[in-house]
Scaffold this motif. Sequence first.
Motif, PDB file in Angstrom:
ATOM      1  N   SER A  12       0.815  -1.219   0.000  1.00 27.57           N
ATOM      2  CA  SER A  12       0.000   0.000   0.000  1.00 27.57           C
ATOM      3  C   SER A  12       0.844   1.262   0.000  1.00 27.57           C
ATOM      4  O   SER A  12       0.359   2.331  -0.377  1.00 27.57           O
ATOM      5  N   LEU A  41      -5.297  -2.536  -4.465  1.00 23.12           N
ATOM      6  CA  LEU A  41      -6.116  -1.918  -3.411  1.00 23.12           C
ATOM      7  C   LEU A  41      -7.046  -0.855  -3.980  1.00 23.12           C
ATOM      8  O   LEU A  41      -7.238   0.218  -3.425  1.00 23.12           O
ATOM      9  N   THR A  44      -9.946   0.730  -1.918  1.00 21.58           N
ATOM     10  CA  THR A  44      -9.500   1.672  -0.880  1.00 21.58           C
ATOM     11  C   THR A  44      -8.968   2.959  -1.493  1.00 21.58           C
ATOM     12  O   THR A  44      -9.355   4.071  -1.101  1.00 21.58           O
ATOM     13  N   ASP A  65      -4.264  -7.429  -3.584  1.00 25.26           N
ATOM     14  CA  ASP A  65      -3.754  -7.122  -2.249  1.00 25.26           C
ATOM     15  C   ASP A  65      -2.686  -8.150  -1.924  1.00 25.26           C
ATOM     16  O   ASP A  65      -2.982  -9.318  -1.665  1.00 25.26           O
ATOM     17  N   SER A 241       1.158  -2.628  13.638  1.00 17.60           N
ATOM     18  CA  SER A 241       0.869  -2.659  12.205  1.00 17.60           C
ATOM     19  C   SER A 241       1.744  -3.693  11.518  1.00 17.60           C
ATOM     20  O   SER A 241       2.903  -3.892  11.906  1.00 17.60           O
ATOM     21  N   GLY A 244       2.559  -4.345   4.091  1.00 17.53           N
ATOM     22  CA  GLY A 244       1.601  -4.418   3.000  1.00 17.53           C
ATOM     23  C   GLY A 244       1.844  -5.555   2.036  1.00 17.53           C
ATOM     24  O   GLY A 244       1.002  -5.854   1.191  1.00 17.53           O
ATOM     25  N   LEU A 278      -3.627  -3.162  13.461  1.00 18.27           N
ATOM     26  CA  LEU A 278      -3.964  -2.986  12.045  1.00 18.27           C
ATOM     27  C   LEU A 278      -3.479  -4.232  11.315  1.00 18.27           C
ATOM     28  O   LEU A 278      -2.321  -4.338  10.937  1.00 18.27           O
ATOM     29  N   ARG A 280      -4.689  -5.833   8.406  1.00 19.50           N
ATOM     30  CA  ARG A 280      -4.890  -5.985   6.957  1.00 19.50           C
ATOM     31  C   ARG A 280      -6.035  -6.930   6.603  1.00 19.50           C
ATOM     32  O   ARG A 280      -6.481  -6.963   5.467  1.00 19.50           O
ATOM     33  N   GLU A 281      -6.501  -7.720   7.558  1.00 19.25           N
ATOM     34  CA  GLU A 281      -7.674  -8.579   7.377  1.00 19.25           C
ATOM     35  C   GLU A 281      -8.163  -8.951   8.766  1.00 19.25           C
ATOM     36  O   GLU A 281      -7.563  -8.584   9.778  1.00 19.25           O
ATOM     37  N   THR A 293      -8.972  -3.713   9.973  1.00 19.38           N
ATOM     38  CA  THR A 293      -8.338  -4.330   8.811  1.00 19.38           C
ATOM     39  C   THR A 293      -7.420  -3.332   8.109  1.00 19.38           C
ATOM     40  O   THR A 293      -6.326  -3.694   7.691  1.00 19.38           O
ATOM     41  N   TYR A 294      -7.861  -2.097   7.992  1.00 16.68           N
ATOM     42  CA  TYR A 294      -7.039  -1.068   7.356  1.00 16.68           C
ATOM     43  C   TYR A 294      -7.600   0.285   7.737  1.00 16.68           C
ATOM     44  O   TYR A 294      -8.822   0.444   7.893  1.00 16.68           O
ATOM     45  N   TRP A 298      -4.316   7.120   9.090  1.00 20.07           N
ATOM     46  CA  TRP A 298      -4.037   6.739  10.479  1.00 20.07           C
ATOM     47  C   TRP A 298      -3.292   7.824  11.247  1.00 20.07           C
ATOM     48  O   TRP A 298      -2.957   7.656  12.415  1.00 20.07           O
TER      49      TRP A 298
END
Length: 418
Positions: A12, A41, A44, A65, A241, A244, A278, A280-281, A293-294, A298
């Motif tokens: 990302s 992505l 998003t 992704d 976090s 990506g 965070l 990602r899923e 998830t995202y 932030w």
Amino acid sequence: MRIVFAPAPTGSGHNMRALALARELRRQWPEAELTVLLGSLQSTFGPLFEAAGVEVVDVAGDHVDHATRSNLSRDLDWRTYIKGYVAPAFVNGERVLGYLSHYQDLDADLVVSDYNISASMAAAIAGVPHALVTERYDFTLLQIDDTTLEAGGFRVAHEDLRRGRNSLHAVFDWIVSTAEVVLTDKPYVPELDAGTSVAAALDTGRAVFTGPMIREIPERGDGAAVRASLGLGPGPVMVGSVGGTSMFLENKQRVLDTYIEAHRLLKRTHPGLQLVLLGREAVRAPDDVVVLTYLPDWMPLLREADVLVSAPGWITVTEVAALGVPTVFVLSSLGEYHEVEASDRLRRLGFPSLVAPTADRLADAVRPLVGARGAAPSPAHLATAPEGSGTGRAAELLARAARGARERRPARREEAVR
């Protein structure tokens, strides 16, 4: 002024950096014609680019992704690494042809590739003026040796990777040498970068270290409202976090488990410590952990955080350096080879940078940072973000390159240069 962005579809961060530059160009030059060729992505980032006044062209079709699947096998040879990974993800002939067709349709003054090797190749082939935005000083494989790969659990075909390195360096060097300008947000470290393509370009002035190319840093707002929107109370906050792009999904799961266990250990001395994960899923976590998830923006959360624990993705590094957020960087495994160089660089710059830590070791690194927010930026933060955000300077360099390229096109000299 017509500028086309082509962020790499891996991770990302490439999309986020392109978005930051597009927003700044739109702010400084409202009349500019901006387009993004978006390859990952899309659900998003498509709306985010559109909100910034950037035309979005989905060049992938299917949602992409790279964080939700493994991308490598344990065998690294020509077939598995070059044919099976690098060619589809980076040096992709079909993508080169696709980008060529889009360049012809869009008639750009400048293509801005964010480490999108296929997009850069297409521009170099067609003679289209292009800029390279990169956190890599050379292709990833060139800055990691076979011994480190083997320590990460790979079975290495040494001759295949030697040939691969030679080929990839030739491609990357060609891209750098044909670019109008090369912009990097990674501070030069001699032990890691001497002899690389970007280091040579820095010496000649073709490349520029801009510092962080990030979104606008928001003013500190209503922290209580930010916390309430995420279900957080008034106590200290730890944000965790992941990266990506995952080479092996088991590494991602392992590091998430480590974050959760470290949080449990830290609560013994800081009972009110809250963890925002965070992931990602969807992630299984205890009830006292907030799982997202995202989070596209932030920064308001980081404003509230006492400490961030994060994979060493470089756009994250630059954002937290500009914000002055205390951070412990965590490389889940040497198997995540694409972030080994960044992890090493961060350690050399002075950041806490751990490789596959136990929960106890991570908790020990985080503990002194809880409650210490507000201290002066560390030397590591200042080395990475010497002037805070570098987005404005980077946008000016891109606009200068676009205007220069436009002036060299006789057929359109009669058009106003904006």
